[in-house]
Design an enzyme around this catalytic site. Structure first.
Site, PDB file in Angstrom:
ATOM      1  CD  GLU A 127      13.756  37.672  24.659  1.00  0.00           C
ATOM      2  OE1 GLU A 127      14.780  37.194  25.148  1.00  0.00           O
ATOM      3  OE2 GLU A 127      12.926  38.325  25.308  1.00  0.00           O
ATOM      4  CG  ASP A 171      34.206  39.278  25.779  1.00  0.00           C
ATOM      5  OD1 ASP A 171      33.191  38.596  26.029  1.00  0.00           O
ATOM      6  OD2 ASP A 171      35.331  39.029  26.255  1.00  0.00           O
ATOM      7  CG  HIS A 192       7.785  38.881  25.281  1.00  0.00           C
ATOM      8  ND1 HIS A 192       8.949  39.554  25.059  1.00  0.00           N
ATOM      9  CD2 HIS A 192       8.129  37.686  25.787  1.00  0.00           C
ATOM     10  CE1 HIS A 192       9.959  38.795  25.432  1.00  0.00           C
ATOM     11  NE2 HIS A 192       9.479  37.649  25.880  1.00  0.00           N
ATOM     12  CE  LYS A 203      16.855  37.332  29.209  1.00  0.00           C
ATOM     13  NZ  LYS A 203      15.868  37.374  28.134  1.00  0.00           N
TER      14      LYS A 203
HETATM   15  C1  MEV Z   1      12.471  39.019  28.880  1.00  0.00           C
HETATM   16  O1  MEV Z   1      13.480  38.668  27.977  1.00  0.00           O
HETATM   17  C2  MEV Z   1      12.882  40.238  29.690  1.00  0.00           C
HETATM   18  C3  MEV Z   1      11.891  40.629  30.789  1.00  0.00           C
HETATM   19  O2  MEV Z   1      11.689  39.537  31.648  1.00  0.00           O
HETATM   20  C4  MEV Z   1      12.538  41.773  31.537  1.00  0.00           C
HETATM   21  C5  MEV Z   1      11.768  42.211  32.784  1.00  0.00           C
HETATM   22  O3  MEV Z   1      11.030  41.415  33.377  1.00  0.00           O
HETATM   23  O4  MEV Z   1      11.970  43.379  33.160  1.00  0.00           O
HETATM   24  C6  MEV Z   1      10.591  41.036  30.211  1.00  0.00           C
END
Ligand code: MEV
Length: 727
Positions: A418, A611, A708, A595
């Site tokens: 990513e 792992d 992003h 995430k």
């Molecule tokens: C994208 O890989 C991760 C985000 O969605 C995390 C978040 O929303 O805090 C940008």
């Protein structure tokens, strides 16, 4: 060579057997024959005993070669250099590089530094230059020999330089490790004799109109006069167009290396006459069999006094060194600068420059440098790491920069597809660094093993027995892992829970300090070892014996402060605190929030051979332990800006697992420079917290799409075959 066939020999069977050895023959007829096979001149060299062993061969008659000494010359040679060290010519790929002409002391010193950093072993440069026009620069003359030798000595490089006339041979021999005979002088037999008599190794360039046979005969002249070893150098022959200066005869390179077993070099600079073709031709030369690649490079080609258009730019030489897979010099520890994670404008550099900076600043081992250059995993290792292996699969390894954790800098290797993850984490780490960096700690590396018992007749009694015999269980557990105990780890605690009274399900947890290991194998061993003993006491059936991926006694805590001014203002700080609150209130948001944390942690985990599935399982299960699924990290407003804090289980190790086997993991471990699993866990958590901060800052500010998605677009371009700025 003539092969005499036995009476009644099966000629086609003999011919086929000879072809199998790489010998191409012509059946002589009429007065010459019959019964004689003449071996074509460019066939492989094969021991006579092998030929005689073929059924139907009666005898061998050696035709007189015009170059018997060349024919008998070894393909490899150890060359001790004046500057110290030995170059194994023919056994390792050797790069010879340097400017066309030695122009000044400074120019050759700059060149030598560059040449050494690309992994070349010999510095070239002409003190005397043969020029077509009498008005062109003809070299700085004899003083240039001393400049060349001094510059080479500074970097322990050997010296290759040309002797143009008999007059210069003595002076050249005093400074050179290998004397070059230029293309124009290939058949200057008086010069060949004089150079041969110096007893020096010689690099013999092929004349632009010379046949291979003439070239080999020129070599014979050198050997006859005492030259101990010579390297034939293909530099291009006269072609039919003027798009390139000459035509690189790769067929001749392959012939010399593979059929005649002779040492051979390629000079793609003179062949191409233009720098853009030099690297591809050099690689083609190596593929054809060249043991040595000779190229021209100049620190400032635009100012070169001769052959500027064909001189590689410094970056191109580094690229060539990487592509030839050369070892670069490892600096001594005392010469290394202090370890820092601050590499300003690192992203603006080429990949080759980044690797070079990293290698020289950290003093990486040759193995790590090799991995940086090639990024490859040996198929034999890959085959052992999984089943049904068909190939390997590469991902980018990047560096998370600016990290400071508990007062120490860490350069953090990250492997992730990513695009925004590494830049975002590094950026957030830079902001946090301004207020001293991250702080954190980790509990001892205590893993949890579960042993399930089913159909236990009396679960209450069973649980009581386990509690009462705790010490005996710990002793039995430790008996199964004596090496871990010897390293200071081992089983420290036991507990038990009744899961179902009716059908008698009971689970026992064993807590094992696994030190610097991830510990899955250790605790699984313990669980399997202890289960039968406990079943003897409590009855029932043994169920699963496996670790839990919710290791509640292996918890890592990390926190940081960041000033509003570094974040981009009070409004952003407020926005981040509100985003954090949102995640606390809403499990749907908390999962995305987490995430973003794992974006950073997983990338480090992959680079370090951890792992990451276990890490993911641990993090999410920890987040879901309460009534609702929670954010692992939260942010509160302070007078100065924000305070962030995070807690999660992290089962990671620095010994065992892929750590030992994978060269990329070993390289990553050299870069991050810690052997402690607890220390590493805190660093990984810091990367997670930084990733979270960067994500929330983007979301609370301009939105995620701008930065992003711009990077995503760059990747999408690549997927559609456009190289764009990502190239
Ligand atoms: C994208 O890989 C991760 C985000 O969605 C995390 C978040 O929303 O805090 C940008």
């Amino acid at each position: 060579m003539i092969i005499v066939l036995a009476p009644n020999a099966d000629t086609s069977a003999v011919t086929a057997a000879l072809q199998g050895l790489g010998l191409w023959t012509r059946l002589l007829t009429g007065e010459e024959g019959p019964g004689l096979l003449e071996v074509e001149p460019h066939s492989s060299r094969v021991p006579h005993a092998l030929i005689r062993s073929i059924a139907g061969v009666a005898a061998i008659r050696e035709a007189k070669s015009a170059h018997p000494r060349v024919d008998a010359m070894p393909q490899t040679w150890s060359l001790p250099t004046r500057a110290g060290g030995v170059i194994e010519l023919g056994r390792e790929t050797v790069l010879i590089a340097g400017p066309c002409a030695v122009e000044s002391q400074q120019q050759i010193r700059d060149s030598a530094k560059l040449v050494a950093s690309a992994g070349a072993r010999l510095l070239r440069g002409g003190a005397y230059k043969p020029r077509t026009s009498p008005y062109s620069f003809a070299g700085a003359g004899t003083p240039a020999l001393q400049w060349l030798a001094d510059a080479a000595a500074e970097h322990r490089l050997g010296v290759v330089t040309e002797a143009m006339s008999e007059m210069h041979v003595e002076a050249v021999a005093a400074f050179a490790d290998i004397i070059q005979i230029g293309s124009r002088n290939m058949q200057n037999f008086a010069l060949l004799g004089a150079v041969g008599r110096t007893g020096k190794a010689v690099l013999l360039k092929r004349g632009r109109g010379a046949t291979v046979e003439e070239w080999l005969c020129a070599g014979e002249h050198l050997l006859v006069h005492g030259c101990p070893w010579l390297l034939f150098c293909e530099r291009g022959v006269t072609g039919i167009g003027n798009e390139t200066r000459n035509t690189l005869d790769l067929g001749a390179v392959a012939l010399l290396h593979h059929a005649l077993n002779l040492p051979v070099a390629v000079d793609p600079s003179h062949a191409a006459g233009r720098r853009d073709l030099v690297v591809p031709l050099a690689l083609a030369g190596k593929a054809a069999g060249a043991d040595v690649v000779l190229v021209e490079v100049h620190p400032e080609p635009a100012r070169a006094k001769s052959d500027g258009p064909q001189a590689l730019l410094p970056d191109q030489l580094l690229e060539l060194g990487q592509k030839l897979d050369l070892d670069v010099t490892v600096p001594r520890a005392q010469d290394l600068p202090p370890y820092t994670s601050r590499y300003p404008e690192f992203y603006k550099k080429s990949v080759a420059e980044r690797c070079r900076q990293l290698s020289t600043q950290l003093g990486l081992s040759p193995a790590a440098q090799r991995f940086l250059r090639t990024g490859t995993l040996d198929m034999a290792i890959a085959d052992k790491m999984s089943e049904n292996v068909v190939t390997t699969f590469a991902l980018p390894m990047a560096l998370g920069l600016n990290f400071r954790v508990n007062g120490r800098d860490y350069i953090v290797p990250m492997v992730v597809e990513e695009p925004s993850v590494v830049a975002a984490a590094s950026n957030a780490a830079r902001m946090v660094r301004a207020t001293g960096g991250f702080r954190g700690d980790a509990t001892a590396s205590v893993m949890t093993a579960q042993v399930q018992f089913d159909n236990v007749p009396n679960v209450e009694l069973g649980a009581k027995l386990i509690e009462e015999r705790r010490d005996a269980i710990i002793a039995a557990a430790n008996a199964a892992i004596p090496r871990m105990v010897a390293r200071g780890g081992g089983c420290t605690d036991v507990d038990v829970r009744v899961l179902d009274r009716e059908i008698g399900i009971l689970v026992m947890h064993l807590y094992v300090d696994v030190g610097d290991a991830m510990g899955a194998n250790v605790v699984d061993t313990v669980a399997e070892h202890v289960a039968p003993l406990v079943r003897e006491w409590i009855g029932g059936d043994i169920g699963l014996r496996i670790l839990s991926n919710t290791p509640l006694r292996r918890i890592c805590h990390v926190e940081c402060d960041v000033g509003s001014d570094f974040l981009g203002g009070e409004r952003l700080a407020d926005g981040i605190a509100r985003a954090s609150r949102f995640a606390e209130l809403d499990p749907f948001r908390a999962s995305t929030h987490n995430k973003g944390i794992l974006n950073g942690i997983d990338a480090v985990a992959v680079a370090l051979g951890q792992d990451w599935r276990a890490i993911e399982a641990g993090a999410h299960s920890y987040a879901g332990l309460g009534v609702d699924y929670r954010p692992l990290a939260t942010w509160q407003r302070t007078d100065a800006g924000l305070h962030g804090t995070m807690e999660l289980p992290l089962a990671i190790g620095t010994v065992g697992g892929s750590t030992q086997a994978h060269p990329g993991v070993r390289t990553a471990m050299e870069i991050i420079q810690t052997q402690s699993a607890r220390e590493l866990a805190v660093v990984m958590a810091a990367v997670g917290l930084a990733s979270n901060l960067a994500a929330l800052r983007a979301l609370a500010g301009e939105g995620i799409q701008q930065g992003h998605m711009r990077l995503h677009a760059r990747k999408a371009d690549l997927a559609h075959g456009k190289r764009g700025d990502a190239a």
